[in-house]
Motif scaffolding. Structure first.
Motif, mmCIF file in Angstrom:
data_model
loop_
_atom_site.group_PDB
_atom_site.id
_atom_site.type_symbol
_atom_site.label_atom_id
_atom_site.label_comp_id
_atom_site.label_asym_id
_atom_site.label_seq_id
_atom_site.Cartn_x
_atom_site.Cartn_y
_atom_site.Cartn_z
ATOM 1 N N GLU A 55 0.811 -1.217 0.000
ATOM 2 C CA GLU A 55 0.000 0.000 0.000
ATOM 3 C C GLU A 55 0.849 1.275 0.000
ATOM 4 N N ASN A 56 2.028 1.210 0.632
ATOM 5 C CA ASN A 56 2.764 2.444 0.921
ATOM 6 C C ASN A 56 4.077 2.640 0.174
ATOM 7 N N GLU A 57 4.646 1.597 -0.405
ATOM 8 C CA GLU A 57 6.031 1.724 -0.860
ATOM 9 C C GLU A 57 6.247 1.481 -2.347
ATOM 10 N N VAL A 58 5.197 1.478 -3.142
ATOM 11 C CA VAL A 58 5.341 1.251 -4.583
ATOM 12 C C VAL A 58 6.043 2.444 -5.235
ATOM 13 N N LEU A 59 7.038 2.159 -6.074
ATOM 14 C CA LEU A 59 7.749 3.184 -6.831
ATOM 15 C C LEU A 59 7.756 2.801 -8.309
ATOM 16 N N TYR A 60 7.555 3.769 -9.172
ATOM 17 C CA TYR A 60 7.553 3.519 -10.615
ATOM 18 C C TYR A 60 7.784 4.833 -11.346
ATOM 19 N N GLU A 61 8.127 4.727 -12.630
ATOM 20 C CA GLU A 61 8.286 5.901 -13.483
ATOM 21 C C GLU A 61 7.362 5.771 -14.688
ATOM 22 N N GLU A 62 6.683 6.848 -15.031
ATOM 23 C CA GLU A 62 5.917 6.934 -16.274
ATOM 24 C C GLU A 62 6.540 8.015 -17.143
ATOM 25 N N PHE A 63 6.725 7.717 -18.421
ATOM 26 C CA PHE A 63 7.322 8.659 -19.357
ATOM 27 C C PHE A 63 6.510 8.685 -20.647
ATOM 28 N N MET A 64 5.843 9.808 -20.890
ATOM 29 C CA MET A 64 5.054 10.037 -22.106
ATOM 30 C C MET A 64 3.976 8.970 -22.291
ATOM 31 N N THR A 65 3.307 8.630 -21.216
ATOM 32 C CA THR A 65 2.296 7.566 -21.276
ATOM 33 C C THR A 65 0.877 8.076 -21.537
ATOM 34 N N ASP A 66 0.618 9.352 -21.269
ATOM 35 C CA ASP A 66 -0.761 9.836 -21.307
ATOM 36 C C ASP A 66 -1.439 9.617 -22.656
ATOM 37 N N ASP A 67 -0.750 9.946 -23.754
ATOM 38 C CA ASP A 67 -1.363 9.825 -25.077
ATOM 39 C C ASP A 67 -0.792 8.666 -25.881
ATOM 40 N N ALA A 68 -0.066 7.770 -25.221
ATOM 41 C CA ALA A 68 0.603 6.683 -25.943
ATOM 42 C C ALA A 68 -0.386 5.656 -26.474
ATOM 43 N N LYS A 96 3.357 6.822 -31.291
ATOM 44 C CA LYS A 96 3.037 7.261 -29.940
ATOM 45 C C LYS A 96 3.341 6.149 -28.938
ATOM 46 N N ALA A 97 4.585 6.130 -28.494
ATOM 47 C CA ALA A 97 5.022 5.151 -27.492
ATOM 48 C C ALA A 97 5.221 5.860 -26.153
ATOM 49 N N GLY A 98 5.091 5.123 -25.086
ATOM 50 C CA GLY A 98 5.352 5.620 -23.745
ATOM 51 C C GLY A 98 6.008 4.532 -22.926
ATOM 52 N N LEU A 99 6.580 4.909 -21.803
ATOM 53 C CA LEU A 99 7.304 3.949 -20.957
ATOM 54 C C LEU A 99 6.700 3.886 -19.565
ATOM 55 N N PHE A 100 6.491 2.675 -19.090
ATOM 56 C CA PHE A 100 6.144 2.433 -17.693
ATOM 57 C C PHE A 100 7.251 1.566 -17.110
ATOM 58 N N ARG A 101 7.986 2.122 -16.137
ATOM 59 C CA ARG A 101 9.131 1.404 -15.557
ATOM 60 C C ARG A 101 8.905 1.135 -14.075
ATOM 61 N N ILE A 119 1.140 2.655 -27.662
ATOM 62 C CA ILE A 119 1.865 1.459 -27.223
ATOM 63 C C ILE A 119 2.632 1.801 -25.954
ATOM 64 N N LEU A 120 2.440 0.979 -24.939
ATOM 65 C CA LEU A 120 3.104 1.179 -23.655
ATOM 66 C C LEU A 120 4.265 0.196 -23.539
ATOM 67 N N ILE A 121 5.462 0.724 -23.427
ATOM 68 C CA ILE A 121 6.636 -0.122 -23.217
ATOM 69 C C ILE A 121 6.839 -0.326 -21.723
#
Length: 361
Positions: free
Chosen positions: A238-251, A278-283, A253-255
Protein backbone atom coordinates in the motif's frame (compact mmCIF):
# COMPACT_ATOMS: atom_id res chain seq x y z
CA UNK A 1 26.13 23.88 -6.39
CA UNK A 2 26.37 20.11 -6.17
CA UNK A 3 29.43 18.33 -7.57
CA UNK A 4 29.60 15.07 -9.44
CA UNK A 5 32.26 12.38 -9.39
CA UNK A 6 32.97 9.90 -12.20
CA UNK A 7 32.44 6.52 -10.54
CA UNK A 8 31.86 2.90 -11.44
CA UNK A 9 28.42 1.69 -10.40
CA UNK A 10 29.64 -0.88 -7.89
CA UNK A 11 31.81 1.68 -6.11
CA UNK A 12 28.98 4.22 -6.07
CA UNK A 13 26.68 1.65 -4.45
CA UNK A 14 29.35 0.84 -1.87
CA UNK A 15 29.91 4.51 -1.06
CA UNK A 16 26.16 5.07 -0.77
CA UNK A 17 25.94 2.21 1.74
CA UNK A 18 28.73 3.78 3.78
CA UNK A 19 26.99 7.17 3.62
CA UNK A 20 23.81 5.50 4.87
CA UNK A 21 25.67 4.48 8.03
CA UNK A 22 26.70 0.93 7.16
CA UNK A 23 28.60 -0.56 10.10
CA UNK A 24 29.21 -4.15 8.98
CA UNK A 25 29.91 -5.56 5.52
CA UNK A 26 30.27 -9.29 4.84
CA UNK A 27 31.06 -10.58 1.36
CA UNK A 28 32.59 -13.21 -0.85
CA UNK A 29 33.99 -12.40 -4.32
CA UNK A 30 32.04 -13.05 -7.50
CA UNK A 31 31.95 -11.10 -10.77
CA UNK A 32 30.39 -8.64 -11.69
CA UNK A 33 30.10 -7.15 -8.18
CA UNK A 34 33.65 -7.60 -6.92
CA UNK A 35 34.38 -3.88 -6.74
CA UNK A 36 31.85 -3.54 -3.91
CA UNK A 37 33.87 -5.82 -1.65
CA UNK A 38 37.16 -4.31 -2.80
CA UNK A 39 35.93 -0.81 -1.99
CA UNK A 40 34.61 -1.91 1.40
CA UNK A 41 37.88 -3.63 2.27
CA UNK A 42 39.68 -0.34 1.83
CA UNK A 43 37.17 2.15 3.23
CA UNK A 44 35.44 0.37 6.14
CA UNK A 45 38.58 -0.17 8.29
CA UNK A 46 39.55 3.49 7.80
CA UNK A 47 36.21 4.44 9.37
CA UNK A 48 36.55 1.99 12.25
CA UNK A 49 33.78 -0.16 10.83
CA UNK A 50 33.66 -3.90 10.21
CA UNK A 51 34.68 -5.55 6.93
CA UNK A 52 34.91 -9.33 6.71
CA UNK A 53 35.79 -11.37 3.64
CA UNK A 54 33.83 -14.51 4.45
CA UNK A 55 34.79 -18.05 3.51
CA UNK A 56 31.63 -18.47 1.41
CA UNK A 57 28.36 -16.84 0.45
CA UNK A 58 26.59 -18.92 3.09
CA UNK A 59 28.95 -17.59 5.73
CA UNK A 60 28.47 -14.01 4.53
CA UNK A 61 24.67 -14.05 4.66
CA UNK A 62 24.64 -15.72 8.08
CA UNK A 63 27.07 -13.13 9.39
CA UNK A 64 24.60 -10.57 8.05
CA UNK A 65 21.84 -12.21 10.09
CA UNK A 66 23.96 -12.09 13.25
CA UNK A 67 24.96 -8.45 12.92
CA UNK A 68 21.55 -7.20 11.78
CA UNK A 69 19.90 -9.01 14.72
CA UNK A 70 21.52 -6.45 17.00
CA UNK A 71 20.00 -3.54 15.08
CA UNK A 72 23.31 -2.79 13.36
CA UNK A 73 23.20 -1.51 9.77
CA UNK A 74 24.67 -4.47 7.91
CA UNK A 75 24.97 -5.59 4.31
CA UNK A 76 26.19 -8.29 1.97
CA UNK A 77 26.57 -8.23 -1.79
CA UNK A 78 26.82 -10.95 -4.40
CA UNK A 79 25.54 -12.10 -7.78
CA UNK A 80 23.03 -14.53 -9.27
CA UNK A 81 24.24 -18.10 -8.66
CA UNK A 82 25.76 -16.99 -5.34
CA UNK A 83 22.56 -15.22 -4.28
CA UNK A 84 20.89 -18.59 -4.92
CA UNK A 85 22.97 -20.02 -2.07
CA UNK A 86 21.59 -17.35 0.27
CA UNK A 87 17.90 -18.08 -0.27
CA UNK A 88 17.33 -20.18 2.86
CA UNK A 89 18.92 -17.47 4.99
CA UNK A 90 16.83 -14.73 3.31
CA UNK A 91 13.66 -16.67 4.15
CA UNK A 92 14.88 -17.02 7.74
CA UNK A 93 15.56 -13.28 7.92
CA UNK A 94 12.03 -12.51 6.76
CA UNK A 95 10.57 -14.94 9.31
CA UNK A 96 12.64 -13.58 12.19
CA UNK A 97 12.03 -10.00 10.99
CA UNK A 98 15.69 -9.12 10.67
CA UNK A 99 16.41 -6.05 8.49
CA UNK A 100 19.40 -7.05 6.38
CA UNK A 101 20.40 -5.44 3.08
CA UNK A 102 21.44 -7.53 0.07
CA UNK A 103 22.99 -6.07 -3.09
CA UNK A 104 22.52 -8.39 -6.07
CA UNK A 105 24.38 -7.50 -9.27
CA UNK A 106 23.02 -9.89 -11.87
CA UNK A 107 25.09 -11.95 -14.29
CA UNK A 108 23.87 -14.24 -17.08
CA UNK A 109 22.57 -17.70 -16.26
CA UNK A 110 21.23 -20.26 -15.67
CA UNK A 111 23.77 -22.08 -13.54
CA UNK A 112 27.17 -20.44 -13.37
CA UNK A 113 26.42 -18.92 -16.77
CA UNK A 114 28.87 -16.17 -17.58
CA UNK A 115 29.82 -12.73 -16.29
CA UNK A 116 27.89 -10.62 -18.81
CA UNK A 117 24.86 -8.49 -17.77
CA UNK A 118 21.45 -10.10 -17.49
CA UNK A 119 18.07 -9.72 -15.79
CA UNK A 120 17.50 -13.42 -15.30
CA UNK A 121 17.14 -13.13 -11.52
CA UNK A 122 13.79 -11.33 -11.48
CA UNK A 123 12.04 -14.50 -10.29
CA UNK A 124 14.81 -15.20 -7.77
CA UNK A 125 14.49 -11.75 -6.24
CA UNK A 126 10.73 -11.16 -6.36
CA UNK A 127 9.34 -14.66 -5.90
CA UNK A 128 12.14 -16.00 -3.72
CA UNK A 129 14.00 -19.29 -3.76
CA UNK A 130 13.51 -19.83 -0.04
CA UNK A 131 10.62 -21.66 1.56
CA UNK A 132 7.32 -20.37 2.88
CA UNK A 133 5.11 -17.34 2.32
CA UNK A 134 7.67 -14.58 2.73
CA UNK A 135 8.59 -11.50 0.73
CA UNK A 136 11.78 -9.58 0.00
CA UNK A 137 11.57 -5.86 -0.78
CA UNK A 138 13.25 -5.39 -4.19
CA UNK A 139 14.33 -2.12 -5.85
CA UNK A 140 15.78 -1.90 -9.36
CA UNK A 141 17.78 1.17 -10.52
CA UNK A 142 18.16 2.23 -14.16
CA UNK A 143 21.31 4.34 -13.76
CA UNK A 144 24.08 4.91 -11.24
CA UNK A 145 22.62 8.04 -9.65
CA UNK A 146 19.39 6.16 -9.06
CA UNK A 147 21.40 3.23 -7.70
CA UNK A 148 22.78 5.59 -5.03
CA UNK A 149 19.31 6.87 -4.13
CA UNK A 150 17.83 3.37 -4.03
CA UNK A 151 20.71 2.05 -1.91
CA UNK A 152 19.68 4.65 0.66
CA UNK A 153 16.04 3.62 0.25
CA UNK A 154 16.90 -0.05 0.64
CA UNK A 155 18.44 0.55 4.07
CA UNK A 156 15.50 2.68 5.13
CA UNK A 157 12.85 0.18 4.02
CA UNK A 158 14.71 -2.80 5.52
CA UNK A 159 14.65 -1.16 8.95
CA UNK A 160 11.23 0.45 8.59
CA UNK A 161 9.62 -2.95 8.02
CA UNK A 162 12.22 -5.21 9.69
CA UNK A 163 12.55 -7.20 6.49
CA UNK A 164 15.30 -8.23 4.07
CA UNK A 165 15.58 -5.66 1.29
CA UNK A 166 17.46 -6.10 -1.98
CA UNK A 167 18.93 -3.70 -4.50
CA UNK A 168 18.71 -5.59 -7.80
CA UNK A 169 21.07 -4.24 -10.43
CA UNK A 170 22.35 -5.86 -13.58
CA UNK A 171 26.01 -6.11 -14.51
CA UNK A 172 25.85 -3.00 -16.69
CA UNK A 173 25.05 -0.78 -13.72
CA UNK A 174 27.75 -2.46 -11.67
CA UNK A 175 30.47 -2.06 -14.29
CA UNK A 176 29.73 1.14 -16.22
CA UNK A 177 30.92 4.58 -15.15
CA UNK A 178 28.88 7.77 -14.93
CA UNK A 179 29.06 11.16 -13.25
CA UNK A 180 27.49 10.56 -9.84
CA UNK A 181 26.12 12.99 -7.29
CA UNK A 182 26.57 11.46 -3.86
CA UNK A 183 23.87 13.31 -1.97
CA UNK A 184 23.83 13.01 1.84
CA UNK A 185 21.75 10.26 3.40
CA UNK A 186 18.69 12.09 4.75
CA UNK A 187 16.38 9.22 5.66
CA UNK A 188 15.97 8.49 9.35
CA UNK A 189 16.58 4.84 10.23
CA UNK A 190 13.72 3.78 12.54
CA UNK A 191 14.43 3.07 16.19
CA UNK A 192 15.66 -0.48 16.88
CA UNK A 193 15.52 -0.38 20.67
CA UNK A 194 12.19 -2.21 20.93
CA UNK A 195 13.35 -5.38 19.16
CA UNK A 196 17.13 -5.57 18.69
CA UNK A 197 19.07 -8.35 20.42
CA UNK A 198 21.64 -5.90 21.72
CA UNK A 199 22.14 -7.12 25.27
CA UNK A 200 19.84 -7.03 28.29
CA UNK A 201 21.93 -4.56 30.29
CA UNK A 202 22.38 -4.47 34.06
CA UNK A 203 20.51 -3.07 37.04
CA UNK A 204 17.76 -0.60 36.18
CA UNK A 205 18.61 -0.91 32.48
CA UNK A 206 18.00 -4.65 32.52
CA UNK A 207 15.15 -5.79 30.28
CA UNK A 208 13.58 -9.16 29.42
CA UNK A 209 15.55 -11.23 26.96
CA UNK A 210 14.54 -11.26 23.28
CA UNK A 211 14.58 -14.01 20.69
CA UNK A 212 14.78 -13.49 16.93
CA UNK A 213 14.13 -16.93 15.48
CA UNK A 214 12.62 -18.55 12.39
CA UNK A 215 11.61 -21.82 14.10
CA UNK A 216 8.12 -21.76 15.62
CA UNK A 217 7.04 -25.16 16.97
CA UNK A 218 4.52 -24.28 19.68
CA UNK A 219 0.75 -24.46 19.08
CA UNK A 220 -0.50 -21.76 16.77
CA UNK A 221 2.68 -19.66 16.94
CA UNK A 222 3.46 -20.11 13.25
CA UNK A 223 -0.06 -19.31 11.93
CA UNK A 224 -0.05 -16.15 14.07
CA UNK A 225 3.37 -15.18 12.78
CA UNK A 226 2.30 -15.72 9.18
CA UNK A 227 -0.79 -13.57 9.71
CA UNK A 228 1.42 -10.82 11.13
CA UNK A 229 3.85 -11.05 8.21
CA UNK A 230 1.08 -10.96 5.60
CA UNK A 231 -0.37 -7.87 7.26
CA UNK A 232 3.05 -6.24 7.04
CA UNK A 233 3.43 -7.18 3.38
CA UNK A 234 0.04 -5.62 2.66
CA UNK A 235 1.24 -2.41 4.28
CA UNK A 236 4.36 -2.43 2.12
CA UNK A 237 2.24 -2.90 -1.00
CA UNK A 238 0.00 0.00 0.00
CA UNK A 239 2.76 2.44 0.92
CA UNK A 240 6.03 1.72 -0.86
CA UNK A 241 5.34 1.25 -4.58
CA UNK A 242 7.75 3.18 -6.83
CA UNK A 243 7.55 3.52 -10.62
CA UNK A 244 8.29 5.90 -13.48
CA UNK A 245 5.92 6.93 -16.27
CA UNK A 246 7.32 8.66 -19.36
CA UNK A 247 5.05 10.04 -22.11
CA UNK A 248 2.30 7.57 -21.28
CA UNK A 249 -0.76 9.84 -21.31
CA UNK A 250 -1.36 9.82 -25.08
CA UNK A 251 0.60 6.68 -25.94
CA UNK A 252 -0.82 3.98 -28.19
CA UNK A 253 1.87 1.46 -27.22
CA UNK A 254 3.10 1.18 -23.66
CA UNK A 255 6.64 -0.12 -23.22
CA UNK A 256 7.45 -1.86 -19.94
CA UNK A 257 11.02 -2.44 -18.78
CA UNK A 258 13.07 -2.37 -15.59
CA UNK A 259 16.66 -1.58 -14.69
CA UNK A 260 19.01 -0.42 -17.43
CA UNK A 261 16.63 -1.72 -20.10
CA UNK A 262 14.23 0.97 -18.94
CA UNK A 263 16.92 3.47 -19.85
CA UNK A 264 17.23 2.01 -23.36
CA UNK A 265 13.45 1.98 -23.70
CA UNK A 266 13.22 5.65 -22.75
CA UNK A 267 15.61 6.51 -25.58
CA UNK A 268 13.53 4.38 -27.97
CA UNK A 269 10.34 6.21 -26.92
CA UNK A 270 11.91 9.55 -27.89
CA UNK A 271 13.04 8.18 -31.25
CA UNK A 272 9.65 6.58 -31.90
CA UNK A 273 7.90 9.88 -31.19
CA UNK A 274 10.05 11.57 -33.86
CA UNK A 275 8.80 8.95 -36.32
CA UNK A 276 5.18 9.51 -35.41
CA UNK A 277 4.79 6.44 -33.19
CA UNK A 278 3.04 7.26 -29.94
CA UNK A 279 5.02 5.15 -27.49
CA UNK A 280 5.35 5.62 -23.75
CA UNK A 281 7.30 3.95 -20.96
CA UNK A 282 6.14 2.43 -17.69
CA UNK A 283 9.13 1.40 -15.56
CA UNK A 284 8.65 -0.43 -12.25
CA UNK A 285 11.23 0.70 -9.71
CA UNK A 286 10.02 -1.50 -6.87
CA UNK A 287 9.86 -4.96 -8.42
CA UNK A 288 8.30 -6.06 -5.17
CA UNK A 289 5.96 -4.56 -4.30
CA UNK A 290 5.08 -4.55 -8.02
CA UNK A 291 3.09 -1.47 -9.16
CA UNK A 292 0.14 -3.53 -10.38
CA UNK A 293 -2.65 -1.00 -9.88
CA UNK A 294 -0.58 1.82 -11.34
CA UNK A 295 0.29 -0.25 -14.42
CA UNK A 296 -3.33 -1.28 -14.88
CA UNK A 297 -4.36 2.38 -14.84
CA UNK A 298 -1.57 3.43 -17.21
CA UNK A 299 -2.51 0.68 -19.68
CA UNK A 300 -6.07 1.90 -20.12
CA UNK A 301 -6.75 3.02 -23.71
CA UNK A 302 -3.51 1.57 -25.07
CA UNK A 303 -3.43 -0.65 -28.16
CA UNK A 304 -0.76 -2.97 -26.79
CA UNK A 305 2.09 -3.39 -24.32
CA UNK A 306 5.65 -4.14 -25.40
CA UNK A 307 7.68 -5.71 -22.60
CA UNK A 308 11.47 -5.62 -22.94
CA UNK A 309 13.69 -7.74 -20.68
CA UNK A 310 17.11 -9.39 -20.60
CA UNK A 311 15.42 -12.69 -19.75
CA UNK A 312 12.60 -14.79 -21.16
CA UNK A 313 9.86 -12.43 -20.00
CA UNK A 314 9.92 -13.04 -16.26
CA UNK A 315 8.36 -9.68 -15.38
CA UNK A 316 5.79 -10.20 -18.13
CA UNK A 317 3.89 -12.59 -15.84
CA UNK A 318 3.37 -9.76 -13.36
CA UNK A 319 2.41 -7.41 -16.18
CA UNK A 320 -0.25 -9.78 -17.53
CA UNK A 321 -1.60 -10.36 -14.04
CA UNK A 322 -1.80 -6.60 -13.48
CA UNK A 323 -3.68 -5.72 -16.67
CA UNK A 324 -5.96 -8.78 -16.39
CA UNK A 325 -5.88 -9.66 -20.09
CA UNK A 326 -7.23 -6.30 -21.23
CA UNK A 327 -4.86 -5.93 -24.21
CA UNK A 328 -2.13 -7.89 -26.00
CA UNK A 329 1.36 -8.05 -24.50
CA UNK A 330 4.35 -8.69 -26.74
CA UNK A 331 7.94 -9.35 -25.73
CA UNK A 332 11.47 -8.53 -26.74
CA UNK A 333 13.83 -10.76 -24.79
CA UNK A 334 17.56 -11.36 -24.78
CA UNK A 335 19.25 -14.24 -22.98
CA UNK A 336 22.79 -15.13 -21.99
CA UNK A 337 24.15 -11.62 -21.63
CA UNK A 338 23.02 -10.11 -24.94
CA UNK A 339 21.87 -6.48 -24.90
CA UNK A 340 18.70 -5.15 -26.53
CA UNK A 341 19.53 -2.64 -29.27
CA UNK A 342 17.51 0.49 -29.95
CA UNK A 343 16.94 -0.50 -33.59
CA UNK A 344 15.42 -3.80 -32.46
CA UNK A 345 12.93 -1.92 -30.31
CA UNK A 346 12.10 0.41 -33.21
CA UNK A 347 11.58 -2.48 -35.64
CA UNK A 348 9.20 -4.13 -33.18
CA UNK A 349 7.28 -0.89 -32.61
CA UNK A 350 6.89 -0.37 -36.36
CA UNK A 351 5.51 -3.89 -36.79
CA UNK A 352 3.12 -3.43 -33.88
CA UNK A 353 1.77 -0.09 -35.15
CA UNK A 354 1.12 -1.60 -38.58
CA UNK A 355 -1.10 -4.33 -37.15
CA UNK A 356 -4.60 -3.12 -37.95
CA UNK A 357 -6.11 -5.74 -35.71
CA UNK A 358 -4.67 -4.06 -32.58
CA UNK A 359 -7.53 -3.52 -30.15
CA UNK A 360 -7.60 -0.77 -27.54
CA UNK A 361 -7.78 -1.80 -23.87
Amino acid sequence: MSSKILMKGNKAIAQAAINAGLQCYFGYPITPQNEIGEFMSDEMPKLGRTYISAESELAAVNMLIGAASTGTLSMTSSSSCAIALMQEAISAMATAEIPGVIISVMRAGPGLGNITPSQGDYFQATKGGGNGDYRTIVLAPSNINEAVELTYKTFYLAFKYRNPAMLLADGMIGQMMEPVELKPFNLKIPDTSTWAADGVGEGAAKRPSRKLVSLHMQGDDLPKLNAKLQHKYNQIQENEVLYEEFMTDDADILITAFGTVGRMARSAVLKARKQGIKAGLFRPITLWPFPSEQLKSSAQGKKAILDIELNEGQMMLDIKAAIEGACPVELISKLGGEIVKEHEIMEKLLRMTSQKEAVKC
